[in-house]
Every structure is written in structure tokens, then in C-alpha cells.
Write an enzyme that holds these catalytic residues in place. Structure first.
Site, short mmCIF file in Angstrom:
data_model
loop_
_atom_site.label_atom_id
_atom_site.label_comp_id
_atom_site.label_asym_id
_atom_site.label_seq_id
_atom_site.Cartn_x
_atom_site.Cartn_y
_atom_site.Cartn_z
N TYR A 70 -5.95 7.08 3.94
CA TYR A 70 -6.15 6.02 2.96
C TYR A 70 -5.43 4.74 3.37
CZ TYR A 70 -5.23 3.02 -0.89
OH TYR A 70 -5.09 1.89 -1.64
N ASP A 109 -9.47 5.88 -2.25
CA ASP A 109 -8.41 6.46 -3.08
C ASP A 109 -9.05 7.01 -4.35
OD1 ASP A 109 -9.06 4.30 -4.59
OD2 ASP A 109 -7.02 3.55 -4.83
N GLU A 140 0.82 -1.21 0.00
CA GLU A 140 0.00 0.00 0.00
C GLU A 140 0.86 1.27 0.00
OE1 GLU A 140 -2.99 0.45 -0.74
OE2 GLU A 140 -3.63 -1.64 -0.73
#
Length: 354
Positions: free
Chosen positions: A123, A141, A41
Site C-alpha cells: 500500500y 487501502d 502515509e
DNA sequence: TGTCCACGTCT
DNA sequence: AAGACGTGGAC
């Protein structure tokens, strides 16, 4: 009479058949590795999946666990990040690994604790919790924003409408199914955004949501989300004078200590204004009296405005008025010893070539 | 070939 | 709290 199948059901059914195979992704029915999720991520921030894959594999080979990453030198981590861009991500990732290793050694399962780690914002915290720990957070996102804007046919522009889109996105995982399969649901949204609900040419014909997607039904999916056209940067205009003496020295002066290019040297120049002033007025402003010939125009882009400068070269004797007291003569070879902006170097290089 | 731009985090 | 970060993809 028609019954509406929940969004989450449609999304998860599609995911069961069409999910992408990605190196950080847990195989169906197996427990995800939170370290893989965190690492991927961070890499996926601002970076596309295809670019990330080889980097992710390389990192896992060299640092199989978060502890290995924490113990590695920053130099090695930075070197391995080379080419991926946004290098502060690598520095933050390294610090993040060290902080986690120092604390419990386990990546936090709590939103606030995650957000407190370097490099992890809203996020990424939500992504780690949903994908890594199967907690029902919706990570919003750009892809999820786009899917949401289309699903509800939101026509107000980004970024103004961002909070509304995030709030709407967070309603998508309502219902038992998506709550229980939080990780699958989060990844399903990403996969739909990346492979079907693409920024351009969305594949509405094969989209599991097409029959409930307002934008698809109204045939406006391809124009959503609408983005605010960012305000055009203003253009300013100026006149600069290139004046050389018989020793090949250039007449320069110091800009004010405040404002654009503060304290750097410049060619004697008019104030930059909304439109060009006459050469006569520029001569008066700068106090550099003489005959001039126009030799060209230089364009320069600053963060806040575009500048166009007409360059004039002195073709007669020079007479300085009192305005011009602070001027100094500098040879172009000595310029490196003085603070001098790219813009001025550009203008001097141009003038010297003429 | 250059120019524009993405949209997550930090400062 | 606007702007910087940096690469690759679109045009």
C-alpha cells in the site's frame, strides 16, 4: 443512446472542486514533497487523518527533511510518536530514513526499492509513487476497497474477495487523464472514501459516482463491503479446586511443558473440555479427595478460545491420591517467585476474597 | 463503562 | 501465514 463517462473523469472533476486541504498535500500545480508523502502515509497506516495532522506538523517542525529524521536519535523519534500507536512504525520509519540517507538520500522512485525499505509494504509503496512521484499506481487501502466493492456491487465477503477488489481497483485509473494526474487520482479516491463513501451512512446523494455505482443504483451501498463474520471462538469449560492448608498455603501444581500456559503453576484443575464435567469427576482427575463447595465462576478470554472455570473450595480434610504427587504448597505472597498466569492469579485472588 | 474492532506491516 | 501491534471511535 448513452455514453459512459470514465470513472476517472468523474473522480477527478469532483476532486478539483472538493479536495481536502491537508498539511502534507501539495497545493495544486506544485511539486509534491516525497518526504511529506512518505511520512504522512506511514502515520496514516491504521490511523485517521484527524489524529495524524498534529503529529505530522510536529515531525516536520522538528525534522524538516528526511536527513534530519535520519540523524535524530531513535529516542527522540519514539518520544514524538508517543500517543500515535503502533510504535514499530516509528522504529521502522527511523531505520527507513537512515537507509535512504545512507544510499542516495533520495526516496526511491521504484516500487521494489520502496518495498524493500522497512515499514513500507504494498500500500505505502503505491501511495508514495502515485502521490509523491505522480506514477500511475493505485494504492489500495481499506477506503479504496470499500469504494470499489460498492462501485461494482461486489457481494462476496472480505477478506476472501480482497484480491479481486484490488484487481478491480487497479482498473479505475485507466485512461489518459488519470494516468497523467496519478497523484490527484490517488488522493481523490481517498477523499471520496473518507468524506462520501463512508463505512456507514454513505452520502450517495452527493457522490460523483452515484449514477455509475452499482451499489448505489441497487440501494445496497450501506451494507457493502460484506465482511466474513469471524469464526466464533469456542468456549471451553473446566473445574478448578482451591485448597488451602492451616498455614495459608495454597495447593498448586505445574502445568505440562507444552500447550496453553505451558509450565506455569495452576490450581489443581480438570482438563478444559467442551462442557462442564461433574465435581466428582474433577476430584477423581486431580486426585484431591475431600468435600467441596462451589464458590463461583471465572471467565477468561484466550486468543483462540474462551474459558469458563467453576471454582470449588475444599471444606473438609484433604486426602491426596497418587495422581496428585507433583502438587506443591505455596503461600500466596510467594506466588511472584513462580511462573503463574493471569488466569491463575485471577482465580486465586477471587478464591482468597471469598 | 466496557467490549468490539479497524485492515497495513512484520514475523 | 495466522497473530501481534495500540489507539480511538462505535455501540
Amino acid at each position: 443512446m448513452s455514453t459512459q463517462i470514465p470513472y476517472a473523469t468523474l473522480i477527478l472533476r469532483w476532486y478539483d472542486r472538493h479536495q481536502r486541504i491537508l498539511p502534507w498535500r501539495a497545493k495544486t500545480g506544485t511539486i509534491p514533497n516525497p518526504y511529506y508523502v512518505l511520512l504522512s502515509e506511514i502515520m496514516l497506516q491504521q490511523t485517521q487523518v484527524a489524529t495524524v495532522i498534529p503529529y505530522f506538523n510536529k515531525f516536520i517542525e522538528n525534522f524538516p527533511t528526511l536527513n534530519d529524521l535520519a540523524e535524530a536519535s531513535l529516542e527522540k523519534v519514539m518520544a514524538m510518536w508517543t500517543g500515535l500507536g503502533y510504535y514499530s512504525r516509528a522504529r521502522n520509519l527511523h531505520r527507513c530514513a537512515q537507509e535512504v540517507a545512507k544510499q542516495s538520500g533520495e526516496i526511491p522512485k521504484d516500487y521494489q526499492a520502496l518495498k524493500a525499505l522497512p515499514g513500507i509494504g504494498d500500500y505505502t509503496a503505491a501511495a508514495i509513487l502515485s502521490i509523491g512521484y505522480n506514477q500511475p499506481y493505485v494504492a489500495v487501502d481499506g477506503n479504496v476497497e470499500r469504494v470499489t466493492a460498492r462501485l461494482f456491487a461486489i457481494q462476496e465477503p472480505l477478506p476472501m474477495i480482497k484480491p479481486t477488489l484490488a484487481a478491480l481497483a487497479k482498473t479505475l485509473n485507466e485512461g489518459r487523464e488519470a494516468q497523467e494526474r496519478a497523484g490527484d487520482f490517488a488522493q481523490a479516491l481517498f477523499d471520496i472514501g473518507a468524506t462520501i463513501c463512508k463505512p456507514k451512512n454513505p452520502s450517495c446523494l452527493i457522490c460523483p459516482l452515484s449514477e455509475v455505482c452499482k451499489a448505489s443504483l441497487e440501494k445496497i451501498a450501506d451494507i457493502l463491503p460484506i465482511r466474513q463474520r469471524k469464526a466464533e471462538k469456542p468456549t471451553k469449560y473446566g473445574i478448578s479446586l482451591f485448597i488451602e492448608n492451616d498455614k495459608n498455603q495454597i495447593l498448586l501444581r505445574k502445568r505440562p511443558e507444552k500447550g496453553v500456559l505451558a509450565g506455569t503453576l495452576e490450581l489443581p484443575s480438570s482438563i478444559w473440555s467442551e462442557q462442564y464435567i461433574s465435581i466428582e469427576q474433577a476430584i477423581k482427575e486431580t486426585g484431591c479427595l475431600g468435600q467441596y463447595q462451589e464458590i463461583g465462576e471465572i471467565k477468561h478470554v484466550f486468543t483462540h478460545f474462551t474459558l469458563k472455570v467453576k471454582l470449588f473450595k475444599l471444606v473438609s480434610d484433604l486426602k491426596l491420591t497418587q495422581v496428585a504427587q507433583d502438587n506443591m504448597w505455596i503461600h500466596s505472597d510467594e506466588l511472584n517467585h513462580y511462573p503463574c498466569s493471569t488466569l491463575m492469579k485471577k482465580m486465586i485472588a477471587y478464591s482468597t476474597k471469598i
